[in-house]
Write an enzyme that holds these catalytic residues in place. Structure first.
Site, PDB file in Angstrom:
ATOM      1  N   LYS A   1       0.821  -1.206   0.000  1.00 38.60           N
ATOM      2  CA  LYS A   1       0.000   0.000   0.000  1.00 38.60           C
ATOM      3  C   LYS A   1       0.859   1.261   0.000  1.00 38.60           C
ATOM      4  CE  LYS A   1      -4.073  -1.969   2.287  1.00 38.60           C
ATOM      5  NZ  LYS A   1      -3.623  -3.350   2.342  1.00 38.60           N
TER       6      LYS A   1
ATOM      7  N   GLU B   1      -3.670   6.519   7.201  1.00 39.41           N
ATOM      8  CA  GLU B   1      -4.426   7.329   6.252  1.00 39.41           C
ATOM      9  C   GLU B   1      -5.547   8.067   6.963  1.00 39.41           C
ATOM     10  OE1 GLU B   1      -4.064   4.835   2.065  1.00 39.41           O
ATOM     11  OE2 GLU B   1      -5.881   4.667   3.286  1.00 39.41           O
TER      12      GLU B   1
ATOM     13  N   HIS C   1     -14.013  -3.329   8.538  1.00 37.89           N
ATOM     14  CA  HIS C   1     -13.314  -2.861   7.340  1.00 37.89           C
ATOM     15  C   HIS C   1     -13.220  -3.951   6.280  1.00 37.89           C
ATOM     16  CE1 HIS C   1     -12.313   0.546   9.848  1.00 37.89           C
ATOM     17  NE2 HIS C   1     -11.716  -0.257  10.702  1.00 37.89           N
TER      18      HIS C   1
ATOM     19  N   ARG D   1      -4.283  -9.324  -7.400  1.00 35.52           N
ATOM     20  CA  ARG D   1      -4.779 -10.702  -7.348  1.00 35.52           C
ATOM     21  C   ARG D   1      -6.234 -10.699  -7.782  1.00 35.52           C
ATOM     22  NH1 ARG D   1      -8.141  -9.995  -3.050  1.00 35.52           N
ATOM     23  NH2 ARG D   1      -7.405  -8.744  -1.307  1.00 35.52           N
TER      24      ARG D   1
END
Length: 661
Positions: free
Chosen positions: A116, A199, A233, A289
């Protein structure tokens, strides 16, 4: 095309890959851990090799063991599925070094986009807007400083992860250090990498675009998917196309996703995820993926994405160009998990005593890796099945999916089925008022199915239980005619038999007056009805005062589970001679809700705690689960130490006095 492939995964995704491989005439080799020896993917593969102990780090995350199997089995290629090693660049490199084809992107693309942190840098350089965040240092102090600079609330996320694992929403600075420590442990366990990023937490829609590239420069994008309905999440309901987006926004998302793919010369299946706010959007991450939710894209496009993966990995060009990818209606997927929504989505473990899913049709698809009799263990993700429905439009797909979920019957573990139904049936979802905060705004949906039964529904459930009890009595005694019956039937008058059922926390006294085989009169405190029934294994045709219904009845150790309208009702037979349950030491204990490893202790012996205070954390099912005090009290003893494995029901924390509530 390949002659033989190894599937480095388990469960429903392994079964999904096997299905396409079988159709293409490709032989499959499966792998399994000790606890997965009898799982469906092992039975369906052409051959299967053991990996050893159950923990993922010793089985499905062991590169050495999987490569050793590949060599022994003589496979040509390895399909990683999703999760486990699917986004591990080292694994892709090791496969290539061993002379195997890795069915996925290049190791370089995995490194650039699978991380990420690195993906944010790559997108920033490509001019794609990114969510404000920080990934420049793994020092905890630097992460704390960055969170203060970005502004709360923030998300702590595993840099190498996906699927909602090792992600923590942090509202205040006081929670941050604990969230960082917890996320590190979970990331290391799930992905073998404890690096994190931070974030800004945004209230937005989660929209993603499936891309697919080949080694000949081809790159296409499929219609976008909305994955906003989430818990922990992690997505639980996904749909395509995303409702309510403007034509301009759809086009901008597609072009941004294609630009992301071109930036890393992407090959294979990948997904670019965005946060959408109004007409603006921000790059969130890329999954290098196949996605869990890929079936909805397949349903509306008529494409087999696993087949595309195999063909592209074998060196073929993409089977279709962008112009040939057409949209056909709407599709929605619901993820059926073994968990208890009302207990903060605590995973549920146990044996699947009864397992029945919706019948697959051209518009209904069920993907699963379990069968009746299988055991849901604490070692892996608790996903049981994906139920997918397609319709001519969104409402048609929604109604079809509701019917398919209603047809699913599970006994032995708790599931989120009623929550999924409540979400799909809610006015807010029907109107497409959705974003990532949908569940926090509609917490009442979590208690779906907990409401008390009305008088008619209770009569039906109790009637079914009484009919099942009579049928079991006849079967046990071997009665074949009324003259042999031991249920009280008489030629010139019906004897009354008294019985007591426990339904939830209530005892219901009933009286049965058998009339003939398959018929009796039932008296309850609320009703007096004529009941007629026919049983066929676990299915029952029940008529109450002439109104017929179809039910399922599952016999248990102490009574029955009645499944009516897709909802489970447990009826236990109460022994009137049994002594009342005595208060025991367990009444003052916090016990383990499922097997796991203790990863943290936050109280000491002698401390006084308030109800809801965090006591310890357990690692189970690739998650870290926090356990809290059930009441106010003083800690008398703490049984396990950090690192200890505990069994389900084992006492963890004992209170000094009083009864836990």
């Amino acid at each position: 095309m390949f002659r033989k492939i190894l599937i480095a995964n388990r469960g429903e995704i392994a079964c999904r890959i096997i299905a396409t491989a079988e159709r293409l005439g490709v032989s499959t080799t499966a792998v399994y851990s000790d606890v997965d020896r009898h799982m469906l993917h092992v039975a369906r593969a052409d051959e299967a090799y053991p990996l050893g102990a159950a923990p993922a780090r010793e089985s499905y995350l062991s590169i050495e063991k999987i490569l050793a199997v590949a060599q022994s089995a003589g496979v040509e290629a390895v399909h990683p599925g999703y999760g486990f090693l699917s986004e591990n660049a080292q694994f892709a490199e090791r496969c290539i070094e061993a002379g195997l084809v890795f069915i996925g992107p290049t190791p370089l693309a995995i490194r650039l986009m699978g991380s990420k942190a690195q993906a944010r840098l790559t997108m920033e350089r490509a001019g794609v807007p990114i969510v404000p965040g920080f990934h420049d240092s793994q020092d905890t102090a630097s992460l704390v400083e960055a969170a203060a600079r970005i502004g709360y609330p923030v998300l702590v996320k595993a840099s190498a992860g996906g699927g909602g694992k090792a992600m923590r929403l942090v509202a205040t600075a006081s929670e941050l250090r604990g969230a960082i420590e917890s996320a590190r442990r979970e990331a290391a366990s799930a992905f073998g990498d404890d690096s994190l990023l931070i974030e800004k937490a945004l209230e937005a829609r989660h929209v993603e675009v499936q891309i697919f590239g080949d080694a000949h420069g081809g790159l296409v994008a499929f219609p976008e998917r909305d994955c906003s309905i989430q818990r922990r999440h992690q997505k639980i309901i996904e749909e395509t196309p995303a409702p309510g987006l403007s034509t301009e926004l759809r086009s901008a998302l597609r072009e941004a996703a294609l630009a992301a793919g071109r930036a890393v010369a992407y090959i294979g299946a990948g997904t670019i995820e965005f946060l959408v706010m109004g007409e603006s959007f921000y790059f969130l991450e890329m999954n290098t993926r196949l996605q869990v939710e890929h079936p909805i894209t397949e349903m509306i496009s008529g494409v087999d994405l696993v087949e595309w993966q195999l063909r592209v990995a074998a060196g073929e060009p993409l089977p279709a160009t962008q112009e040939k990818i057409a949209l056909q209606g709407h599709a929605i997927e619901a993820r059926l998990y073994a968990e208890t929504p009302a207990q903060d989505f605590l995973p549920s473990v146990g044996r699947l005593d009864h397992w029945r899913t919706a019948r697959e049709t051209i518009s209904i698809r069920v993907e699963t890796g379990v069968r009746e009799g299988d055991v849901v263990t604490p070692f892996y993700d608790p996903l049981l099945a994906k139920i997918v429905a397609q319709g001519t439009d969104r409402d048609a797909a929604r109604r079809s999916l509701l019917a398919a979920l209603r047809a699913c019957e599970i006994v032995g573990v708790s599931t989120n089925k009623l929550l999924l139904r409540a979400i799909l049936d809610s006015e807010a979802y029907e109107a497409a008022r959705i974003d990532t905060q949908f569940l926090p705004r509609h917490l009442d949906l979590i208690l779906a199915g907990e409401e008390a039964l009305d008088e008619e529904a209770e009569t039906i459930v109790v009637s079914a239980g009484a009919a099942a009890w009579l049928a079991a009595l006849r079967a046990e005694s071997g009665d074949t005619t009324p003259w042999d019956a031991t249920d009280g039937w008489r030629l010139n008058g019906a004897a009354r038999q008294k019985l007591c059922f426990r339904l939830g926390d209530r005892d219901i006294a009933v009286a049965l007056a058998p009339l003939a085989p398959g018929a009796f009169r039932l008296e309850t405190p609320k009703s007096h009805v004529l009941v007629e029934y026919e049983t066929n294994q676990r299915r029952m045709s029940l008529r109450v005062d002439g109104v017929e219904r179809k039910l399922s009845i599952i016999e248990g150790r102490q009574g029955f589970v009645v499944i009516s309208d897709g909802r489970n009702f447990e009826l236990s037979v109460v022994d009137p001679l049994a002594p009342p349950r005595a208060q025991s030491e367990a009444d003052a204990e916090l016990t383990a809700p499922l097997p796991g490893r203790v990863t943290g202790l936050y109280v000491g012996v002698g401390e006084s705690v308030k109800k809801g205070a965090q006591l310890l954390t357990l690692e189970a099912m690739k998650m870290e689960i926090s356990l809290s005090a059930p009441r106010d009290g003083r800690i008398s003893s703490i049984r396990p130490a950090v690192g200890d494995m505990v069994k389900q029901g084992e006492a963890l924390v004992v209170f000094a006095e009083g009864k836990a509530t």
